[in-house]
Every structure is written in C-alpha cells, then in structure tokens.
Scaffold this motif. Structure first.
Motif, PDB file in Angstrom:
ATOM      1  N   SER A  71      44.767  52.488  39.827  1.00  0.00           N
ATOM      2  CA  SER A  71      43.592  52.211  38.994  1.00  0.00           C
ATOM      3  C   SER A  71      43.457  53.224  37.863  1.00  0.00           C
ATOM      4  CB  SER A  71      42.301  52.291  39.835  1.00  0.00           C
ATOM      5  OG  SER A  71      42.266  51.274  40.792  1.00  0.00           O
TER       6      SER A  71
ATOM      7  N   PHE B 147      36.109  41.812  35.802  1.00  0.00           N
ATOM      8  CA  PHE B 147      36.521  40.682  36.649  1.00  0.00           C
ATOM      9  C   PHE B 147      36.390  39.365  35.894  1.00  0.00           C
ATOM     10  CE2 PHE B 147      35.710  37.105  39.443  1.00  0.00           C
ATOM     11  CZ  PHE B 147      36.809  37.181  40.275  1.00  0.00           C
TER      12      PHE B 147
ATOM     13  N   LYS C 208      41.047  34.446  38.221  1.00  0.00           N
ATOM     14  CA  LYS C 208      42.472  34.403  37.888  1.00  0.00           C
ATOM     15  C   LYS C 208      42.868  33.038  37.313  1.00  0.00           C
ATOM     16  CE  LYS C 208      46.769  35.684  40.094  1.00  0.00           C
ATOM     17  NZ  LYS C 208      47.457  36.280  41.207  1.00  0.00           N
TER      18      LYS C 208
ATOM     19  N   SER D 215      31.880  42.470  33.706  1.00  0.00           N
ATOM     20  CA  SER D 215      32.733  43.236  32.803  1.00  0.00           C
ATOM     21  C   SER D 215      31.978  43.851  31.621  1.00  0.00           C
ATOM     22  CB  SER D 215      33.855  42.341  32.251  1.00  0.00           C
ATOM     23  OG  SER D 215      34.411  41.564  33.280  1.00  0.00           O
TER      24      SER D 215
ATOM     25  N   ALA E 140      44.123  44.705  38.273  1.00  0.00           N
ATOM     26  CA  ALA E 140      43.459  43.865  37.271  1.00  0.00           C
ATOM     27  C   ALA E 140      44.501  43.200  36.374  1.00  0.00           C
ATOM     28  CB  ALA E 140      42.484  44.701  36.436  1.00  0.00           C
TER      29      ALA E 140
END
Ligand code: NAD
Length: 273
Positions: free
Chosen positions: A28, A103, A106, A129, A205
């Motif tokens: 991260s 986020f 996907k 976000s 991410a």
C-alpha cells in the motif's frame, strides 16, 4: 517494493503525531508513506477497513513500533467519529493526516465509461474516494493546531482520459477539487491540504483496474525519466508536504510520476527527432 527500501533516518517529524488511513498490506502507498514518516520520528496511528485487513496490518505497524489501530470504514460516520474520538482521548491533538483510500466496483473499471457506469457505483466511488477526505479532514482539523497538514493520493486519470479508469477518474477529479476547497477553508487556521498525484504502483487498488499492467508499462516507457515511479519518491513528497519543510505549500496537486504527466507524445528515441 516498499519493504526493500530503507528510508533515511532523521528528525523531521520528531514530536509530530499523525493518522494514516489506507494501509491494506505491505504494498500500500499508505504503508510506504508511514515507513518514511516513522523513520523521521513521527508517532503514528492507523485506521483499517474491517477485520480481515486488521490481521494483515497489525504485524506491519508493530514492526515500526506503533500500536494504535482503529477500525474505520469511511462510509460510516459513526466509525469516523469513534476513530477521531479515540485519537482525541489518546493524544489530545493531531499534527497530520494521510488519506490514501479509494474504491470503485471492479466491473466498472473497464470498457466504456458511458455504458458501464451505474448510479450506485458512481455515488459509492465519490463517497469513498472523494467525500471521505472531506469527512476525515474535517474531524482531523478539529484536533490540529496551526501547522497541521493533510495529504491525499490522486492519479492522472483526474486530468486526462486513461483506459479503464472511468468512474475513478471522475472521483479523483472531485478529490482534487476537494483538496483546493479544504485548503481555502483551513488555510486561515494555518492548516495545509495537498494531494500527491502518484504514477502507477503495483498495489491491490491497481489490481482492480482492467489493463492496470498496461498503465504500469506505459508509465515507465513514456515517462521522461524512463523508469517506474518509486515508493521512495512518493513517500519523500509526503514527508515534505507533512513536515515543516512544506510550510507555504497548500492546495497543490504534486505529480510524482517520473515526469509522465508532462509528455504529450512520447519520444521515439530517434536522434534526429
Ligand atoms: P491499496 O489497495 O493498498 O489501498 C487502498 C485502501 O483503500 C485500502 O487500504 C482499503 O482498505 C481502503 N479503502 C477502500 N474502501 C474503504 C472504505 N470504505 N473505508 C476505509 N478504507 C477503504 O492501494 P493503493 O494503490 O495504495 O491506493 C491508495 C491510494 O492511492 C488510493 O487513493 C489510490 O487511488 C491512490 N493511487 C494509487 C495509484 C496506484 O497506481 N496504485 C496511483 C495513484 C494514486
């Protein structure tokens, strides 16, 4: 890889206490930044999203001598309030905030933005976000004296159209605008708010973005430095912005991407070009 770097030790953050939001694992960006801040003497607390991540993050933070981990899903005002109330009880005041959270579904980070974007995901991506920086920043500012600083993480997809980035690009554009409005409101209190626009990094991410590998390889090939963005570079920029070195800088979006963002058309390498 962040864990291969040894961040130079120093005293730039000695006596400063900060909250780091967004460590999921050792890759991260928030973790790279945390290691740099800790190496410069900062005292750190961390938030995590849900139990599964707590198990991964705890050994990391214990490795740098931190022990404060607060559960905080940023879509939950109750959890945000509780996390900052705990910090207030523990430390009384806060010197800095690292917001490294995003986020989007996907299934929508690919293909056509127009066709694939749903209202539900659009609003969720904006909430997690972009708005979460305002929500956390508001609470953090209440615990800060003059000299407090906040940093968030953004990406070039806020400014330019990139494959697959879609809703996340729109959310990052909102995040960058939030950074400027937060800087305007908190500036008179001596608090600074900035964003780092990082080049592509191999993180969880990034794995959620269809064709993320392409962003990585193009980032290297097109960048003026012809290299990947380094975690060291991102963490170094965060250190500058969060320490007193960054004293007069606020409302900025600083690119840390080996110069990728300045290129219109990449050089072919032809000597006569
Ligand atoms: P990461 O997956 O390690 O970090 C993302 C974090 O967001 C995770 O810790 C996750 O738990 C957290 N998160 C998501 N939804 C949340 C919620 N509802 N509540 C609380 N936390 C939540 O990936 P990363 O690449 O380190 O991402 C960190 C930031 O950097 C993001 O804002 C990302 O968009 C940005 N960024 C990443 C890159 C890249 O190439 N990886 C480039 C530029 C900017």
């Amino acid at each position: 890889m962040a864990d291969e770097w040894v961040f130079p030790k120093g005293e730039l953050m000695r006596g400063k206490r900060g909250l780091v939001m967004g460590v999921a694992n050792e890759r991260s960006i928030a973790w790279g930044i945390a290691q740099q801040l800790a190496a410069q003497g900062a005292e750190l607390a961390f938030t995590y999203q849900g139990e599964a991540l707590e198990k991964r993050v705890r050994p990391l933070i214990e490795g740098i001598g931190a022990d404060t981990m607060l559960e905080c899903d940023v879509t939950d005002d109750g959890q945000l309030d509780a996390a900052f109330a705990t910090l207030e009880r523990k430390w009384g005041k806060l010197d800095f905030l690292v917001h490294s959270i995003a986020f989007a579904e996907k299934s929508e980070l690919k293909g056509s933005f127009v066709e694939n974007t749903t209202r539900e995901n659009f609003l969720r991506a904006m909430d997690v976000s972009a708005f979460s920086f305002v929500a956390a920043g508001k609470r953090a500012a209440k615990l800060m004296d003059a000299g407090g600083a906040m940093v968030t993480l953004t990406y070039l997809g806020a400014e330019r159209v990139l494959p697959s980035y879609n809703t996340m690009g729109v959310a990052k554009a909102a995040l960058e605008a939030c950074t400027r409005y937060m800087a305007r409101d908190l500036g008179p209190e001596g608090k600074r708010v900035n964003a780092i626009s990082a080049g592509p990094m191999k993180t969880l991410a990034m794995a959620g973005i269809s064709g993320g590998r392409g962003l990585l390889s193009t980032g290297r090939e097109w960048s003026v430095m012809k290299e990947d963005t380094s975690m060291e570079g991102i963490a170094g920029c965060a250190l500058w912005l969060l320490s007193d070195l960054g004293r007069s800088t606020t409302g900025e979006v600083i690119h840390v991407d080996a110069g990728f963002h300045i290129v219109g058309v990449p050089s072919t390498g032809d000597a006569n070009e």
